[in-house]
Design a protein around this motif. Structure first.
Motif, PDB file in Angstrom:
ATOM      1  N   PHE A 177      96.121  41.987   1.031  1.00 29.43           N
ATOM      2  CA  PHE A 177      95.566  40.684   0.660  1.00 29.43           C
ATOM      3  C   PHE A 177      94.087  40.781   0.296  1.00 29.43           C
ATOM      4  O   PHE A 177      93.599  40.069  -0.577  1.00 29.43           O
ATOM      5  N   ARG A 178      93.386  41.680   0.981  1.00 30.71           N
ATOM      6  CA  ARG A 178      91.934  41.818   0.747  1.00 30.71           C
ATOM      7  C   ARG A 178      91.631  42.170  -0.716  1.00 30.71           C
ATOM      8  O   ARG A 178      90.660  41.696  -1.287  1.00 30.71           O
ATOM      9  N   ARG A 179      92.463  42.997  -1.311  1.00 35.57           N
ATOM     10  CA  ARG A 179      92.246  43.367  -2.717  1.00 35.57           C
ATOM     11  C   ARG A 179      92.165  42.130  -3.595  1.00 35.57           C
ATOM     12  O   ARG A 179      91.579  42.137  -4.660  1.00 35.57           O
ATOM     13  N   TYR A 180      92.822  41.074  -3.169  1.00 32.78           N
ATOM     14  CA  TYR A 180      92.875  39.855  -3.974  1.00 32.78           C
ATOM     15  C   TYR A 180      91.997  38.745  -3.403  1.00 32.78           C
ATOM     16  O   TYR A 180      92.139  37.588  -3.763  1.00 32.78           O
ATOM     17  N   GLY A 181      91.115  39.110  -2.496  1.00 35.46           N
ATOM     18  CA  GLY A 181      90.185  38.118  -1.964  1.00 35.46           C
ATOM     19  C   GLY A 181      90.829  37.139  -0.996  1.00 35.46           C
ATOM     20  O   GLY A 181      90.324  36.036  -0.787  1.00 35.46           O
ATOM     21  N   VAL A 182      91.965  37.519  -0.404  1.00 34.43           N
ATOM     22  CA  VAL A 182      92.678  36.611   0.503  1.00 34.43           C
ATOM     23  C   VAL A 182      92.598  37.165   1.932  1.00 34.43           C
ATOM     24  O   VAL A 182      92.879  38.341   2.155  1.00 34.43           O
ATOM     25  N   ARG A 183      92.195  36.305   2.865  1.00 29.46           N
ATOM     26  CA  ARG A 183      92.049  36.761   4.254  1.00 29.46           C
ATOM     27  C   ARG A 183      93.213  36.271   5.122  1.00 29.46           C
ATOM     28  O   ARG A 183      93.780  35.222   4.874  1.00 29.46           O
ATOM     29  N   LEU A 184      93.487  37.028   6.162  1.00 25.59           N
ATOM     30  CA  LEU A 184      94.554  36.632   7.087  1.00 25.59           C
ATOM     31  C   LEU A 184      94.004  35.760   8.211  1.00 25.59           C
ATOM     32  O   LEU A 184      92.878  35.963   8.671  1.00 25.59           O
ATOM     33  N   TYR A 185      94.835  34.833   8.649  1.00 22.48           N
ATOM     34  CA  TYR A 185      94.572  34.006   9.831  1.00 22.48           C
ATOM     35  C   TYR A 185      95.833  34.052  10.691  1.00 22.48           C
ATOM     36  O   TYR A 185      96.927  34.338  10.197  1.00 22.48           O
ATOM     37  N   LEU A 186      95.699  33.677  11.949  1.00 20.50           N
ATOM     38  CA  LEU A 186      96.883  33.540  12.810  1.00 20.50           C
ATOM     39  C   LEU A 186      96.872  32.185  13.502  1.00 20.50           C
ATOM     40  O   LEU A 186      95.807  31.683  13.896  1.00 20.50           O
ATOM     41  N   SER A 187      98.068  31.622  13.668  1.00 18.19           N
ATOM     42  CA  SER A 187      98.210  30.487  14.578  1.00 18.19           C
ATOM     43  C   SER A 187      98.289  31.065  15.977  1.00 18.19           C
ATOM     44  O   SER A 187      99.060  32.008  16.213  1.00 18.19           O
ATOM     45  N   VAL A 188      97.526  30.524  16.887  1.00 17.62           N
ATOM     46  CA  VAL A 188      97.569  31.063  18.249  1.00 17.62           C
ATOM     47  C   VAL A 188      97.997  29.985  19.233  1.00 17.62           C
ATOM     48  O   VAL A 188      97.856  28.790  18.970  1.00 17.62           O
ATOM     49  N   ASN A 189      98.513  30.446  20.332  1.00 13.19           N
ATOM     50  CA  ASN A 189      98.975  29.548  21.370  1.00 13.19           C
ATOM     51  C   ASN A 189      97.871  29.357  22.388  1.00 13.19           C
ATOM     52  O   ASN A 189      97.279  30.334  22.868  1.00 13.19           O
ATOM     53  N   PHE A 190      97.608  28.101  22.699  1.00 14.08           N
ATOM     54  CA  PHE A 190      96.497  27.833  23.615  1.00 14.08           C
ATOM     55  C   PHE A 190      96.728  28.441  24.995  1.00 14.08           C
ATOM     56  O   PHE A 190      95.779  28.737  25.725  1.00 14.08           O
ATOM     57  N   GLY A 191      97.993  28.659  25.334  1.00  9.44           N
ATOM     58  CA  GLY A 191      98.300  29.238  26.645  1.00  9.44           C
ATOM     59  C   GLY A 191      98.252  30.761  26.667  1.00  9.44           C
ATOM     60  O   GLY A 191      98.581  31.385  27.685  1.00  9.44           O
TER      61      GLY A 191
END
Ligand code: GCU
Length: 700
Positions: A249-263
């Motif tokens: 994704f970085r090659r295309y200027g796109v970054r990763l994110y994650l949904s995280v669990n508050f617990g």
């Protein structure tokens, strides 16, 4: 499945016709001097080969130095890296562009025509290259190009609601998850194709997993959901696996994110609490963030659904949303990451519309700088039409992210065609401050939603859409929503018509015999869906829901949620006004006054704000119930027109896409009739008033 079976969407790069200025394309693009080094530049070169190769029928010759022996060339690079670029542009103006911004300029260099794509960052060069190729694919002139562009909002993110490991997608209508995280670090070719699609419209972030991250120690209503376990992605070995995907994704200027669990500090970290005010919890999140950034240095951040629909949150520990969001923000801020904290919280009010503003307005100014409050466009839930959430414009000290739904959860689930761009445009153009109290921009009056999203820390998130289906979106026309989302996030000033022209031209062709029918179908689709699924006066959520959350939201079931329609013998609609629950009063005075009075409330939202007698006359003299009947019938007529109009494309586009859409439009007409019948029966059962045109009560 071989790669070439996946649809190219709007990146088809078909040969341009004679009406395009092909000669100048050839002169300026068949030789390209592209700077080297960064991974993004490899993406640029690949794209030029594919793009120019398709559009002109010949791949460009790629040079390592300025090609002095040829009559014209394309130069792609930053001014620092390429002298020819530095000589050809206003370098100060380029340096001032926001991250992702770029400059396209046709000029001359040493007596030869040159077309420059430049930017302050390598990422900007990728966006600039896609923008240039879009121009060429649309046959637009390039000889006078002198264009600066930069994204209106810094973060333009797509939120996948994918349930990792199972590869199911909540509200997904395009097959299993596109990205198989269970198989990582192994990569599929398709990931790069996806990154290209996103980058080509300026999307710069992907949240990999569903906001419902479910944890077994807190069973949800639906036991099967508990096994989805998106929260496990934060485990150390899983993070190791994500790194190669992040590079693609970085090659295309796109970054990763994650949904995280508050617990997660409990479930993953083994602590005995996830209380955000506990120092051990603070430390756990900080260490976890360090771990993430060691592996993915450009990681975007965490998305959190807390205290909502069974997800754990700060309320479980006697803390509030500020405590919850800020503990994560303090962990991410040293790495320049952000927390996207969702405002989709409800449950303690009979009418969920009331809750968001009440919950978050008092917290304005208290969130950490690294928090973006992610707010759905409306106060309910991605309905075919809702008013704009009163949170917009009223939390001046909070960075806001607008959450839109790309996937068609409530708009026909990609069986029906429904173009969301006009709906999103309506949201973005909504004036949150018509009296100009806030001193904002928006046409000399107040501050529009789009103006609120321009600053650092703000952004736009779009939920879902793609899956493993060869069409990416399940319905070929739903690709237009993915395209339109990216384009609007990049430039919310673009008109619906401009976006439609771009998408249609690149996807099906620019000739009027093709472009016009496609455009007509897109533009009539949302009004059709509103009419037959709501009756067009502001009612909503008459979809079947079922017992568990993952039921359908597709079929009509107007009786299921009486609270949403307020239908009774004396009338229909919900008093969300001063006489009722006071929701209208959450808006600034001028808006509140407009909504509070049925005479000034826009007709398309009338029954959202008011419970009115069935026989009350509206502006044109028709009664409420008659208007509902008429609109439901109009919706079916519109659906039929979509079907007829599409038939004009028979033989003019490829058979595969023609038939796929034609079959779905056939089904849409049947479903529209079903919806109409269900709704008009419902209105008649409560009102007892027959239709003036004798269509209701129905005889069959
Ligand atoms: C809607 C949708 C759910 C989703 C929720 C959310 O209610 O139906 O599937 O989880 O929104 O946005 O969190």
């Amino acid at each position: 499945m071989p790669l070439d079976e996946y649809d190219d969407c709007w990146l088809r790069y078909d040969r341009v016709g004679d009406d395009a200025p092909r000669e100048s394309y050839r002169r300026r693009c068949l030789h390209a001097y592209v700077s080297t080094g960064a991974p993004e530049l490899a993406a640029v070169r690949d794209e030029l080969r594919r793009g120019i190769g398709g559009i002109l029928g010949r791949e460009p010759h790629l040079w390592q130095h300025p090609p002095r022996s040829v009559d014209g060339f394309l130069a792609v690079g930053t001014p620092e890296e390429m002298e020819v670029v530095a000589d050809s542009v206003d370098t100060d103006a380029v340096a001032e562009l926001a991250d992702g911004g770029f400059h396209l300029r046709a000029t001359e260099w040493e007596g030869s025509p040159v077309l420059v794509v430049t930017a302050p960052t390598d990422r900007g060069l990728v966006y600039g290259t896609f923008a240039l190729l879009r121009r060429l694919a649309l046959g637009r002139p390039i000889d006078d190009l002198d264009r600066f562009e930069e994204p209106a909002t810094p973060d333009r993110v797509i939120d996948h609601w994918d349930n990792p490991f199972r590869r199911s997608v909540e509200r997904g209508y395009a097959g299993p998850s596109l990205i198989d995280v269970g198989e990582l670090p192994a990569l599929r070719d398709r990931y790069e194709e996806y990154a290209r699609l996103l980058s080509s419209v300026g999307i710069n972030g992907v949240v990999l997993n569903n906001v419902n991250t479910e944890i077994p120690s807190r069973p949800s209503a639906n036991a099967a959901m508990d096994a989805f376990a998106g929260w496990q992605l934060l485990a150390t070995d899983r993070l190791d696996d994500l790194a190669p995907l992040a590079s693609v994704f970085r090659r295309y200027g796109v970054r990763l994110y994650l949904s995280v669990n508050f617990g997660a500090p409990e479930t993953l970290g083994g602590l005995d609490t996830a209380d955000p005010t506990d120092p051990a919890v603070e430390e756990w999140w900080a260490e976890k963030a360090d771990e993430v950034y060691e592996r993915i240095p450009d990681f975007g951040g965490f998305l959190v659904k807390a205290d909502s629909e069974g997800q754990p949150g700060p309320y479980d520990y006697g803390a509030d949303h500020v405590d919850g969001a800020n503990v994560l923000a303090r962990a991410l801020a040293p790495h320049s990451g952000r927390v996207w904290w969702r405002a989709f919280v409800y449950g303690s009010h009979a009418d969920r519309a009331v809750q968001q503003y009440e919950t978050f307005a008092p917290l304005d100014g208290a969130f950490h700088d690294a928090v973006t409050l992610q707010v759905k466009n409306g106060p309910i839930d991605f309905q075919p039409r809702e008013p704009v959430s009163p949170v917009f414009g009223q939390l001046p000290e909070t960075d806001l992210g607008l959450e839109l739904q790309i996937t068609g959860e409530y708009t026909g689930q990609h069986v029906h065609a429904c173009y969301h761009v006009p709906m999103w445009k309506e949201v973005l153009e909504f004036d949150t401050d018509p009296e100009g109290v806030g001193g904002g921009e928006g046409d000399g009056d107040g501050t529009r939603v789009k103006d609120l999203l321009r600053g650092p820390g703000s952004g736009i998130a779009g939920v879902g859409a793609p899956g493993e289906d060869p069409s990416w979106t399940g319905h070929y026309l739903a690709q237009a929503n993915l395209y339109g989302f990216g384009r609007l996030a990049w430039d919310p000033d673009l008109s619906t018509e401009a976006i439609t022209d771009e998408w249609t031209g690149q996807t099906f062709g620019t000739g009027p015999t093709v472009a016009e029918p496609v455009t007509d179908v897109l533009h009539e689709s949302w009004p059709a869906v509103i009419d037959y699924t709501t009756g067009g006066l502001g009612l909503l959520h008459m979809m079947y829901n079922g017992e568990a959350r993952l039921e359908n939201h597709y079929d009509p079931a107007p009786e299921e949620w009486p609270g949403y329609t307020g239908a009774s013998a004396d009338g229909i609609g919900v008093d969300r006004n001063a006489r009722g629950n006071g929701y209208a009063q959450q808006y600034p005075e001028a808006i509140a006054a407009r909504y509070d009075d049925p005479e000034t409330c826009p007709e398309e939202l009338l029954l959202f704000f008011h419970h009115l007698a069935w026989d009350r006359e509206l502006a044109d003299g028709r009664t409420v119930v008659q208007t509902l009947y008429d609109n439901c019938f109009r919706g079916v007529a519109r659906a039929e027109r979509l079907r007829e109009r599409w038939r004009d494309l028979d033989g003019r586009i490829d058979d595969r896409r023609f038939r796929h859409v034609a079959e779905r439009l056939e089904e849409q007409v049947l479903q529209a009739r079903r919806w109409r019948d269900s709704l008009v029966d419902f209105f008649y059962d409560h009102s007892g008033i027959p239709d003036e045109d004798c269509r209701v009560p129905r005889t069959e």
